[in-house]
Design an enzyme around this catalytic site. Structure first.
Site, PDB file in Angstrom:
ATOM      1  N   GLN A   1       4.543  51.018  -1.545  1.00 33.00           N
ATOM      2  CA  GLN A   1       5.769  49.958  -1.331  1.00 33.00           C
ATOM      3  C   GLN A   1       6.620  50.655  -1.995  1.00 33.00           C
ATOM      4  O   GLN A   1       8.156  50.535  -1.399  1.00 33.00           O
ATOM      5  CB  GLN A   1       5.212  48.730  -1.891  1.00 33.00           C
ATOM      6  CG  GLN A   1       6.380  47.467  -1.529  1.00 33.00           C
ATOM      7  CD  GLN A   1       6.535  47.489   0.117  1.00 33.00           C
ATOM      8  OE1 GLN A   1       5.557  47.468   0.839  1.00 33.00           O
ATOM      9  NE2 GLN A   1       7.836  47.827   0.649  1.00 33.00           N
TER      10      GLN A   1
ATOM     11  N   HIS B   1       9.256  53.036  -0.774  1.00 35.19           N
ATOM     12  CA  HIS B   1      10.586  52.799   0.380  1.00 35.19           C
ATOM     13  C   HIS B   1      12.066  53.023  -0.006  1.00 35.19           C
ATOM     14  O   HIS B   1      12.926  53.528   0.483  1.00 35.19           O
ATOM     15  CB  HIS B   1      10.293  51.557   0.918  1.00 35.19           C
ATOM     16  CG  HIS B   1       9.150  51.454   2.126  1.00 35.19           C
ATOM     17  ND1 HIS B   1       9.286  52.084   3.249  1.00 35.19           N
ATOM     18  CD2 HIS B   1       8.057  50.750   2.004  1.00 35.19           C
ATOM     19  CE1 HIS B   1       8.296  51.910   3.975  1.00 35.19           C
ATOM     20  NE2 HIS B   1       7.431  51.115   3.237  1.00 35.19           N
TER      21      HIS B   1
ATOM     22  N   GLU C   1       5.863  39.408   2.134  1.00 35.08           N
ATOM     23  CA  GLU C   1       5.849  40.163   3.580  1.00 35.08           C
ATOM     24  C   GLU C   1       4.242  40.785   3.700  1.00 35.08           C
ATOM     25  O   GLU C   1       3.635  40.520   4.629  1.00 35.08           O
ATOM     26  CB  GLU C   1       6.810  41.287   3.278  1.00 35.08           C
ATOM     27  CG  GLU C   1       6.817  42.090   4.878  1.00 35.08           C
ATOM     28  CD  GLU C   1       7.729  43.045   4.726  1.00 35.08           C
ATOM     29  OE1 GLU C   1       7.876  43.717   3.548  1.00 35.08           O
ATOM     30  OE2 GLU C   1       7.910  43.866   5.800  1.00 35.08           O
ATOM     31  N   HIS C   2       3.911  41.590   2.806  1.00 31.67           N
ATOM     32  CA  HIS C   2       2.398  42.145   2.693  1.00 31.67           C
ATOM     33  C   HIS C   2       1.711  41.615   1.534  1.00 31.67           C
ATOM     34  O   HIS C   2       2.264  41.555   0.421  1.00 31.67           O
ATOM     35  CB  HIS C   2       2.463  43.600   2.506  1.00 31.67           C
ATOM     36  CG  HIS C   2       3.562  44.422   3.348  1.00 31.67           C
ATOM     37  ND1 HIS C   2       4.771  44.925   3.101  1.00 31.67           N
ATOM     38  CD2 HIS C   2       3.238  44.747   4.799  1.00 31.67           C
ATOM     39  CE1 HIS C   2       5.241  45.431   4.539  1.00 31.67           C
ATOM     40  NE2 HIS C   2       4.376  45.317   5.326  1.00 31.67           N
TER      41      HIS C   2
ATOM     42  N   ASP D   1       0.789  49.461   8.279  1.00 37.46           N
ATOM     43  CA  ASP D   1       2.161  49.977   8.531  1.00 37.46           C
ATOM     44  C   ASP D   1       1.973  51.166   9.909  1.00 37.46           C
ATOM     45  O   ASP D   1       3.058  51.311  10.464  1.00 37.46           O
ATOM     46  CB  ASP D   1       2.487  51.131   7.318  1.00 37.46           C
ATOM     47  CG  ASP D   1       2.990  50.071   6.158  1.00 37.46           C
ATOM     48  OD1 ASP D   1       3.268  48.777   6.551  1.00 37.46           O
ATOM     49  OD2 ASP D   1       3.021  50.577   4.987  1.00 37.46           O
TER      50      ASP D   1
ATOM     51  N   HIS E   1      19.712   7.526  34.356  1.00 41.02           N
ATOM     52  CA  HIS E   1      18.498   8.262  34.302  1.00 41.02           C
ATOM     53  C   HIS E   1      17.330   7.250  34.888  1.00 41.02           C
ATOM     54  O   HIS E   1      16.475   7.645  35.469  1.00 41.02           O
ATOM     55  CB  HIS E   1      18.059   8.376  32.601  1.00 41.02           C
ATOM     56  CG  HIS E   1      18.498   9.447  32.368  1.00 41.02           C
ATOM     57  ND1 HIS E   1      20.085   9.672  31.927  1.00 41.02           N
ATOM     58  CD2 HIS E   1      17.970  10.579  31.494  1.00 41.02           C
ATOM     59  CE1 HIS E   1      20.229  11.050  31.302  1.00 41.02           C
ATOM     60  NE2 HIS E   1      19.242  11.274  31.053  1.00 41.02           N
TER      61      HIS E   1
END
Lengths: 430, 430
Positions: free
Chosen positions: A255, A258, A322-323, A356, A415
């Site tokens: 991670q 990145h 996220e992960h 991924d 209506h």
């Protein structure tokens, strides 16, 4: 790495905070790009491409010849691997199709819902040091399964004016219809307004830097939809005594590499298990080609231990990663307890990397705590649903009088009339 | 009513254009309200309520006693009708639950997706001349089915400081946990930031005026999600020779009475069928209690005829109406051809009113052309999905080498390492 044992609940908000960009500042820079493209179309795209990518392009669109050439430029092993990944992604998104069911809510009152593909989608693939062909597969395959009519991809050209062949090859096997060499906020602007070369789209997908993200947010004001608000990528790894520090360190570094703003969190059932991971981190970091990114990201990372398993689980839900990798003996049980996460990797043999690239799940996931209120990209993200109803005379006679009553109670006589006049007509006819 | 026969395709964009608010101006007015509530909490809510609703409140929350009293204040017939509507809405949203399926994308590679309720939802119900209890049912019932933990409702108090009993009763049968007397942008601000009385929520639902809408859009910047971008309500009615002008006029007026900005469009297979509808419109308008709204809305409305059925269908898709009534002999066939609409009412016996209240479908639908890229509110709107994956050693041995290859091609060595180290360990152990 900051280390905490049993952090106080009062500190959880602070510990869960991600670095925040000042959107207003970025929006101010991005808005003129949007306006420029809206007013000048392709001319603005070429100007911005020259300005920011340093490339002068006559033709923005990738030609068929370029796509064919790309297929030849790729090693057979990589091709095979791309096909394996594509097949798994395809299988997993195919089973997400909803069955269409007609329901008779009352006798003669038929209701149903149908999924219809969003017609025109725009996929953005960032440039940068590495060709992100995996994102091409993740974004284009579900669009193709959904049946989107136009699957259009924008990606910045390299300095020689070409696009990496792996991107082109992935696009061709994933069903992309049209590829344009344009990146950054100007690509998002082109998707939003359309130009001579780029078609206006209904929804924009894909990752990008803060300028791309700001442009996506702004595009909402002009009638598009977007996949997700997004921030830097994140992993949280939960460990107990059964976790192997070597593998945990590798997961954290996967991670961290990145970018310098990648968010890395280690959460342990005991403080004793943290030190061996840190030792391994330092060791593996030395060998990593992207050391300069990973080092910075690890510096800002967190390691927490909790004496109470329920506090540990609550903290993970509070963070909403996220992960989430669950490297614990009872990983299935723990995964069941998590209610806020993008994607969960269960057990010691399931590194995030498999998701991924190739397990089949989508890697476009909610960051920055958005796992609380957003799903990752899935088949649904490329569909919208229309509801239908159809009443028989019996249905109208049963339900109609109730609707008249409700409409009148809301003081909406018009209506009520639309129903009452039909009831009257049915009476006359019978 | 503007009438066109076979409008030129060049004019379609103009004909489909809805009145646009200047968001920037409204945002400028709304932002201080958000900031005020963020900084001062309940104190700001009370101040804004005094300022705009003209009511001084000691207590913002609706008490249990008030809710019990509301049940006694409602006529049994209205209660019955509310229960009928609630039962149909419940049935239709219940069938939208997705089955959970575990897929083995490759031997030993297990992937699945699970729907999890968004924990805290905020429902906004506007005040105004009539109590919109139907929106309470439409927004709260699916939240209840989804399993949201907190279903919180904000609605402005009436001049006497109370909330209409029909709103309270609808909330109680639909599963709302908490009702707060606060309206306007300040209610949205309270949902966004939380105050002593109002809980911060993860997602905000519900209709409102342009200030409420602007506040919802702004709330996105602070991490919430919203149901839909929204504009004035719309109906498009498709007719042929089989349509009864009396009923068509009633359908158009049912939409027109919502407000002066309601969008009303009539689309006919022949110009001859338009005049009788206009004659009926004028006649029915005279009797309508909300004539002053409907009259203005009808003035700005459109009637179009097309010689070509495919042009007619293409125009309707170009318009992408919120509500579409198909009053045509071959209504089923036509409905099949529509790809952009919020909800479709099929045949002469299915007025929009039934869907507004009680058929079972949701009445919170995309306006302003957003049917192109958004679904209306459905069960999914209250859920988010987590994906999961779990690999066995066999799964990792099969898929792992491919992932290593892909990660290395993306120049992400750390990603490759996390897999390779596991493969190495498996080899050592065997």
């Amino acid at each position: 790495m900051e280390v905490y044992n049993n952090p106080l609940k009062n500190d959880w908000d602070r510990l869960c905070k991600r670095p925040v960009s000042s959107w207003d500042e970025i929006e101010k820079k991005v808005l003129p790009v949007l306006i420029g493209v809206k007013q000048e179309g392709d001319k603005a795209l070429k100007r911005f491409t020259e300005q920011w990518d340093g490339v002068v392009l006559d033709e923005l669109i990738v030609s068929d010849a370029e796509i064919e050439k790309a297929a030849d430029a790729i090693e057979p092993e990589l091709k095979n691997a791309l096909h394996t990944a594509a097949a798994n992604i395809r299988k997993f998104h195919l089973i997400q199709k909803d069955p269409e069911r007609i329901l008779e809510t009352m006798p003669g009152v038929l209701c149903w819902q149908k999924s219809i593909p969003i017609q025109r989608v725009g996929l953005y693939i960032p440039g940068g040091t590495a060709p992100l062909f995996s994102s091409v597969l993740m974004l284009a395959i579900p669009a193709n399964i959904a049946g989107c009519e136009l699957i259009q991809l924008c990606t910045p050209p390299r300095s020689d004016g070409t696009v990496h062949p792996a991107i082109l090859y992935a696009a061709s096997i994933a069903g992309v219809n049209k590829i344009i060499k344009v990146g950054g906020a100007q690509a998002i602007a082109a998707f939003t307004f359309g130009t001579s070369t780029v078609d206006k789209v209904d929804k924009i997908f894909g990752p990008g830097n803060q300028y791309v993200m700001a442009a996506k947010q702004l595009s909402l004001k002009y009638g598009t939809a977007i996949d997700l608000p997004a921030g830097p990528s994140e992993v949280l790894v939960m460990i107990d005594e059964s976790a192997d520090p070597v593998l945990v360190a590798a997961d954290l570094l996967a991670q961290a590499e990145h970018g310098t703003d990648s968010q890395v969190v280690l959460v342990s059932t005991h403080s004793n298990y943290i030190k061996p991971v840190i030792t391994e981190l330092k060791k593996q970091l030395e060998e990593l080609p992207r050391k300069k990114f990973a080092e910075k990201s690890i510096e800002n990372s967190l390691a927490l231990s909790f004496d109470s398993l329920s506090d540990m689980i609550n903290f993970v839900n509070h963070y909403a990663p996220e992960h989430l990798i669950v490297s614990m003996a009872d990983a299935d049980y723990i995964a069941e307890k998590i209610i806020h996460a993008g994607s969960i990797f269960i057990g010691h043999l399931t590194p995030e990397s498999v998701g991924d690239y190739a397990s089949g799940t989508n890697h476009t996931l909610p960051t920055n705590g958005y796992a609380r209120n957003y799903s990752g990209v899935n088949l649904d993200a490329y569909l919208k649903k229309i509801t239908y109803q159809k009443l028989t005379s019996k249905g109208l006679q049963t339900l109609g009088p109730e609707v008249v009553l409700l409409a009148e109670a809301e003081q909406l006589k018009g209506h009520a009339n639309a129903v009452q006049m039909r009831l009257d007509k049915l009476k006359e006819e019978s």
